[in-house]
Design a protein around this motif. Structure first.
Motif, PDB file in Angstrom:
ATOM      1  N   THR A 128       0.875   9.874  -2.808  1.00  0.00           N
ATOM      2  CA  THR A 128       1.670  10.489  -3.869  1.00  0.00           C
ATOM      3  C   THR A 128       2.696  11.468  -3.312  1.00  0.00           C
ATOM      4  O   THR A 128       3.838  11.527  -3.781  1.00  0.00           O
ATOM      5  CB  THR A 128       0.748  11.222  -4.861  1.00  0.00           C
ATOM      6  N   THR A 129       2.310  12.241  -2.317  1.00  0.00           N
ATOM      7  CA  THR A 129       3.187  13.291  -1.799  1.00  0.00           C
ATOM      8  C   THR A 129       4.094  12.811  -0.668  1.00  0.00           C
ATOM      9  O   THR A 129       5.228  13.286  -0.540  1.00  0.00           O
ATOM     10  CB  THR A 129       2.348  14.472  -1.291  1.00  0.00           C
ATOM     11  N   LEU A 234       4.437   7.857  -8.633  1.00  0.00           N
ATOM     12  CA  LEU A 234       3.688   7.622  -9.872  1.00  0.00           C
ATOM     13  C   LEU A 234       2.722   6.460  -9.722  1.00  0.00           C
ATOM     14  O   LEU A 234       1.670   6.424 -10.366  1.00  0.00           O
ATOM     15  CB  LEU A 234       4.660   7.342 -11.022  1.00  0.00           C
ATOM     16  N   PHE A 235       3.073   5.514  -8.873  1.00  0.00           N
ATOM     17  CA  PHE A 235       2.199   4.371  -8.621  1.00  0.00           C
ATOM     18  C   PHE A 235       0.931   4.818  -7.884  1.00  0.00           C
ATOM     19  O   PHE A 235      -0.169   4.335  -8.171  1.00  0.00           O
ATOM     20  CB  PHE A 235       2.952   3.329  -7.786  1.00  0.00           C
ATOM     21  N   LEU A 290       9.357   1.887 -19.650  1.00  0.00           N
ATOM     22  CA  LEU A 290       8.395   0.828 -19.353  1.00  0.00           C
ATOM     23  C   LEU A 290       7.971   0.851 -17.895  1.00  0.00           C
ATOM     24  O   LEU A 290       6.806   0.650 -17.561  1.00  0.00           O
ATOM     25  CB  LEU A 290       8.997  -0.538 -19.691  1.00  0.00           C
ATOM     26  N   LEU A 291       8.937   1.110 -17.002  1.00  0.00           N
ATOM     27  CA  LEU A 291       8.621   1.110 -15.583  1.00  0.00           C
ATOM     28  C   LEU A 291       7.710   2.276 -15.217  1.00  0.00           C
ATOM     29  O   LEU A 291       6.817   2.143 -14.369  1.00  0.00           O
ATOM     30  CB  LEU A 291       9.909   1.168 -14.753  1.00  0.00           C
ATOM     31  N   VAL A 292       7.914   3.417 -15.864  1.00  0.00           N
ATOM     32  CA  VAL A 292       7.031   4.565 -15.622  1.00  0.00           C
ATOM     33  C   VAL A 292       5.616   4.244 -16.078  1.00  0.00           C
ATOM     34  O   VAL A 292       4.630   4.499 -15.360  1.00  0.00           O
ATOM     35  CB  VAL A 292       7.562   5.819 -16.351  1.00  0.00           C
ATOM     36  N   VAL A 293       5.487   3.659 -17.281  1.00  0.00           N
ATOM     37  CA  VAL A 293       4.160   3.316 -17.799  1.00  0.00           C
ATOM     38  C   VAL A 293       3.503   2.274 -16.901  1.00  0.00           C
ATOM     39  O   VAL A 293       2.303   2.355 -16.594  1.00  0.00           O
ATOM     40  CB  VAL A 293       4.263   2.808 -19.248  1.00  0.00           C
ATOM     41  N   PHE A 298      -0.689   0.361 -13.637  1.00  0.00           N
ATOM     42  CA  PHE A 298      -1.033  -0.520 -12.516  1.00  0.00           C
ATOM     43  C   PHE A 298      -1.577   0.298 -11.354  1.00  0.00           C
ATOM     44  O   PHE A 298      -2.546  -0.097 -10.695  1.00  0.00           O
ATOM     45  CB  PHE A 298       0.213  -1.295 -12.068  1.00  0.00           C
ATOM     46  N   GLY A 299      -0.960   1.444 -11.075  1.00  0.00           N
ATOM     47  CA  GLY A 299      -1.433   2.282  -9.984  1.00  0.00           C
ATOM     48  C   GLY A 299      -2.828   2.815 -10.216  1.00  0.00           C
ATOM     49  O   GLY A 299      -3.622   2.939  -9.279  1.00  0.00           O
ATOM     50  N   PHE A 300      -3.152   3.130 -11.466  1.00  0.00           N
ATOM     51  CA  PHE A 300      -4.483   3.652 -11.780  1.00  0.00           C
ATOM     52  C   PHE A 300      -5.560   2.612 -11.477  1.00  0.00           C
ATOM     53  O   PHE A 300      -6.528   2.876 -10.756  1.00  0.00           O
ATOM     54  CB  PHE A 300      -4.554   4.061 -13.251  1.00  0.00           C
TER      55      PHE A 300
END
Length: 417
Positions: A128-129, A234-235, A290-293, A298-300
């Protein structure tokens, strides 16, 4: 986990010799090589070389640092693949394998899946970082200096941490007695094969967004480089929580979910995210949301998938105990990592070919991501994730699920047209 930053830079600032599109499988090749080498490394450090784990991890640090440093002097795509894609991965595998074995031994009686989940959460913290750090370094100094700085970070942090990790007492003196052979009786159980096939499918699709999300955000949704880096962060960020959560689900005695259910949830959710969130994105209206969601969802679920392996191990150990057969959990975990490497590597090569094919199929004015050059890799991500969830539910009748898969593919094709 942060290779997408380099992928975006190589796409925009190509100065090396060779096919630019080949950079798409460097990140997935690195993951594939690392995971493919793990069965062999786990076998070596489970028994015979258990007392050499710390030394091996330190050697892996040296190999990784030398590889990253040499990659900063690359002049061709072949150099990048050899150093950033292969050699560095072997060094990282030498760090990961002995340390993971020790972790499993210290938590052999309880909370092993949760312990795996917490460690995997730390991996997602870095994922993430680090993209922001790499983006700042690349934008300011170029990718060569960024790789040299990363070399110093890897060396400085790894050596200190490795020296603090103890080998379990039961393994520290194993070389002083006759080493027992690794039990392979579990290979006669069909569960190991269903789980292995499921992991291959899931891993084939998992590496695609990691590699192409930043360039997709720029090319299709028309976002800036900073926003593309944010998509990658975010992913990775949800995996911080997801890894511990799925590890807890695998271990908690009050949540009586079978191993098949726990390990099927992440890939099935990833399939829905790819088909319903990534595919419909378009530029620029509505695409960002949509891309943020998609990145978060998907990342979760993909980030927490590895933590479900604790539930798989528990089931495989139970099957062996029921047959009064010996089993080595460390070796089992190494094999699961190995089959994941097959998925990563195959997904990386498939992604490059599908993206090239999509360039000739892209619509002039696409209404969604399916109509862009990324359409084939979106379909590939969704279908492989769907298969990864379906295969693991091996007690179901497959003939009832195959028509669902084929019908979904036909629907997506009609939507694309």
């Amino acid at each position: 986990m942060s290779y997408g930053v380099f992928q975006q830079y190589y796409s925009d600032n190509w100065t090396l010799e060779g096919d630019r599109s080949s950079t798409g499988f460097i990140g997935t090749t690195a993951n594939g090589v690392m995971y493919l080498s793990m069965p062999f490394l786990f076998a070596l450090f489970t028994r015979r070389w258990a007392h050499r784990r710390q030394l091996a991890a330190l050697c892996g640090t040296v190999i990784a640092c030398v590889s990253f440093f040499l990659s900063s002097y690359s002049t061709t795509i072949g150099h990048l693949v050899a150093t950033q894609g292969i050699a560095s991965a072997l060094g990282c595998a030498l760090i990961y394998s002995p340390i993971t074995l020790s972790l499993g031994e210290w938590y052999s009686t309880s909370n092993r899946a949760l312990a795996y989940g917490i460690v995997l959460s730390c991996k997602n913290i870095v994922g993430t970082t680090l993209p922001f750090m790499l983006r700042a370094l690349i934008d300011t100094y170029g990718f060569r200096t960024a790789l040299r700085v990363w070399t110093a970070v890897v060396g400085g942090t790894s050596v200190v941490a490795i020296c603090m990790i103890p080998t379990h007492p039961s393994k520290a003196t194993v070389h002083e007695t006759r080493t027992r052979k690794i039990p392979w009786a579990f290979l006669r159980h069909r569960s190991i094969y269903f789980y292995s096939i499921a992991i291959i499918f899931q891993s084939s699709g998992y590496g695609i967004p990691q590699t192409y999300l930043s360039t997709y955000a720029r090319d299709v949704v028309q976002l800036s480089q900073t926003s593309g880096t944010l998509m990658l962060a975010l992913f990775n960020a949800p995996g911080i929580v997801a890894s511990s959560l799925f590890g807890w689900l695998s271990d908690n005695p009050r949540v009586t979910l079978p191993a098949q259910a726990v390990s099927a949830i992440p890939p099935l959710a990833c399939a829905l995210a790819a088909f319903l969130l990534w595919g419909p994105t378009t530029a620029p209206q509505g695409g960002l949301g949509l891309l943020v969601v998609f990145s978060v969802v998907f990342g979760f679920f993909s980030g927490g998938y590895s933590a479900t392996w604790g539930a798989m191990l528990k089931q495989l150990e139970g099957e062996s105990a029921a047959r009064n057969e010996a089993v080595d959990p460390g070796m089992l975990y190494g094999l699961l990592n190995g089959v994941r490497g097959i998925g990563y590597a195959s997904g990386g090569f498939a992604g490059v070919g599908l993206l090239n094919a999509g360039m000739g199929m892209a619509a002039a004015a696409p209404r969604s991501g399916y109509g862009t050059s990324y359409g084939p890799i979106i379909l590939f991500t969704g279908i492989t994730s769907l298969l990864g969830g379906w295969v693991v539910l091996w007690r179901w009748n497959p003939m009832k699920v195959l028509p669902l898969v084929s019908g979904l593919v036909r629907s997506v094709r009609r939507f694309r047209q």
